[in-house]
Write an enzyme that holds these catalytic residues in place. Sequence first.
Site, mmCIF file in Angstrom:
data_model
loop_
_atom_site.group_PDB
_atom_site.id
_atom_site.type_symbol
_atom_site.label_atom_id
_atom_site.label_comp_id
_atom_site.label_asym_id
_atom_site.label_seq_id
_atom_site.Cartn_x
_atom_site.Cartn_y
_atom_site.Cartn_z
ATOM 1 N N GLU A 214 9.386 -6.585 -67.588
ATOM 2 C CA GLU A 214 10.421 -5.300 -67.327
ATOM 3 C C GLU A 214 10.006 -4.101 -67.647
ATOM 4 O O GLU A 214 10.712 -3.651 -68.652
ATOM 5 C CB GLU A 214 11.582 -5.882 -67.688
ATOM 6 N N GLU B 199 12.636 -15.141 -64.861
ATOM 7 C CA GLU B 199 13.970 -15.160 -65.563
ATOM 8 C C GLU B 199 15.218 -15.327 -64.749
ATOM 9 O O GLU B 199 15.234 -14.390 -63.420
ATOM 10 C CB GLU B 199 14.174 -14.040 -66.480
HETATM 11 C C1 GBH Z 1 16.090 -9.743 -69.565
HETATM 12 O O1 GBH Z 1 16.343 -8.103 -69.181
HETATM 13 C C2 GBH Z 1 15.054 -9.726 -70.710
HETATM 14 O O2 GBH Z 1 13.838 -9.878 -70.159
HETATM 15 C C3 GBH Z 1 15.313 -10.590 -71.813
HETATM 16 O O3 GBH Z 1 14.676 -10.456 -73.019
HETATM 17 C C4 GBH Z 1 16.682 -10.689 -71.896
HETATM 18 O O4 GBH Z 1 17.433 -11.371 -72.954
HETATM 19 C C5 GBH Z 1 17.660 -11.067 -70.726
HETATM 20 O O5 GBH Z 1 17.517 -10.014 -69.558
HETATM 21 C C6 GBH Z 1 19.452 -10.893 -70.846
HETATM 22 O O6 GBH Z 1 19.454 -9.655 -70.815
HETATM 23 O O7 GBH Z 1 21.700 -0.119 -65.015
HETATM 24 O O8 GBH Z 1 20.087 1.343 -65.850
HETATM 25 O O9 GBH Z 1 22.081 0.328 -67.324
HETATM 26 C C7 GBH Z 1 17.075 -7.907 -68.031
HETATM 27 C C8 GBH Z 1 18.072 -7.043 -68.586
HETATM 28 C C9 GBH Z 1 19.811 -5.552 -68.357
HETATM 29 C C10 GBH Z 1 17.957 -4.948 -67.177
HETATM 30 C C11 GBH Z 1 20.951 -4.207 -67.557
HETATM 31 C C12 GBH Z 1 18.701 -3.954 -66.421
HETATM 32 C C13 GBH Z 1 20.485 -2.512 -66.408
HETATM 33 C C14 GBH Z 1 19.768 -1.239 -66.610
HETATM 34 N N1 GBH Z 1 18.931 -6.178 -67.663
HETATM 35 N N2 GBH Z 1 19.717 -3.428 -67.384
HETATM 36 S S1 GBH Z 1 21.012 0.089 -66.170
#
Ligand code: GBH
Length: 470
Positions: free
Chosen positions: A169, A370
């Site tokens: 990511e 994932e």
């Molecule tokens: C994953 O990230 C990770 O790879 C993992 O380590 C983690 O534990 C898992 O998810 C759960 O969170 O809209 O600009 O504010 C994904 C997490 C979270 C990525 C929300 C995009 C929104 C960014 N996602 N995020 S924003």
Amino acid sequence: WLGRERELAGMIPRGFEVGVATSAFQIEGATREGGRGPSVWDVFTHENGRILDGSTADVATDHYSRFADDVALMRELGVDSYRFSIAWPRIQPRGRGQLSQDGLAFYDRLLDALLVAGVSPMATLYHWDTPAALAGWLDRDTAYRFADYAFSLGEVFGDRIDSWVTINEPATVTLNGYALGLHAPGSTLLFDALPAAHHQLLGHGLAVDALRSAGVRGRVGITNVHSPVEPAGDREDDAAYAALFDHVHNRLFADPVLLGRYPEPPEPFQGLFASLREADRDDAATIAQPLDFYGLNYYFPSRIAAGPGDGSSPDGHASAMSSLPFHLAPWPELGRTGFGWPIAPGFLAVALRELAERYGTALPPVVITESGASFVETADGGDGARVDDGARIDYLADHLSAALAATGPGRAAEGVDLRGFFVWSLLDNFEWAAGYTQKFGLVGVDPRTRDRTPKASYHWLQTVLGDRER
Ligand code: GBH
């Protein structure tokens, strides 16, 4: 879906890879053992106010000393594969130079245990724990340091790792780490964070090349998180900002890797991306190495509305997002996870369809690296009380079945050659800015003793996997 294990098992094609996923920083603990150097996340978690519950990952789930138990849990579960990450600062404590023999020895033992258990290893080289001694992703040199590290690991473990993921990511590292300040290193650069995106993409391309030069026999890919985007209303501004968000969250990270160029920025935002044009000219071919698979992480879709919001983010923290001219709108019609994230399995099918539409024959086989959810759970596992996480069972079944149903011939995402699905996560673990407040595990971890207790979802998945045709 409890009681319908057979039905789901019947949908899973022969040879389709089902696994569980974790990452080093979130589970290992032992942050000072075996000569490990500090990572930017060690620094970040020890700063005041960064983590919701004030916790650190110094111990986390103590996987570093309990890895054999965790492999046994996976063998019992019956998964085909395990996606884990290698902590760069365990291998190179200062991010460069000589390899730590203690660091290598830990992953050597883990790989041996997996092989004996018949669980296929998928290793992610970088899941956010940049060695603190490096300048970080705003500096181009970090891409070259990453490639050196990748080459070394390819030489040491190239005969035993079945699948390699370069970077997990890069979008989240860029947006949460450099633009919004929610993740390490905590910068709030907004659009000035874009060089961090470019240098990660460059690092990815160089690392693919390095792994292949090292002669690894496994498959090589990248993992991107995709969030299909829709405008919140029918105002023109909603549509424009939705296109901008799709651009920075999804296309910016997939197009260079799969098509060999940055996407054309939507009107009227071209100016924001000017720096990438130059970078593109020099590095496009390096970034677009042919891949053996494309890793897709999917959690939730994004609904975008014009106008600043209150800055609250899906990660549970106020962020620099409040200074942007758009915000993430809620999904009142959908159920929500413990994080408040909308539950939208249909949008996993949309994410797959968009991959087919946007990348066509340039898209390699896809692996969902994932998918999973946190829920508020009453028992903590460790006291022996089993957690009845029926909501997680439904979440996983709905997402896996949506992905499988979308990718058959004549289906919405026809053209996607879907090869696997990894559940996030094997264990309740350190959930970044949310600390230990969000539990994603199939297995609960007692916060005091770190004892593991499988939840109902673990037993359910075990039945599904056992019911598959062999
Ligand atoms: C994953 O990230 C990770 O790879 C993992 O380590 C983690 O534990 C898992 O998810 C759960 O969170 O809209 O600009 O504010 C994904 C997490 C979270 C990525 C929300 C995009 C929104 C960014 N996602 N995020 S924003």
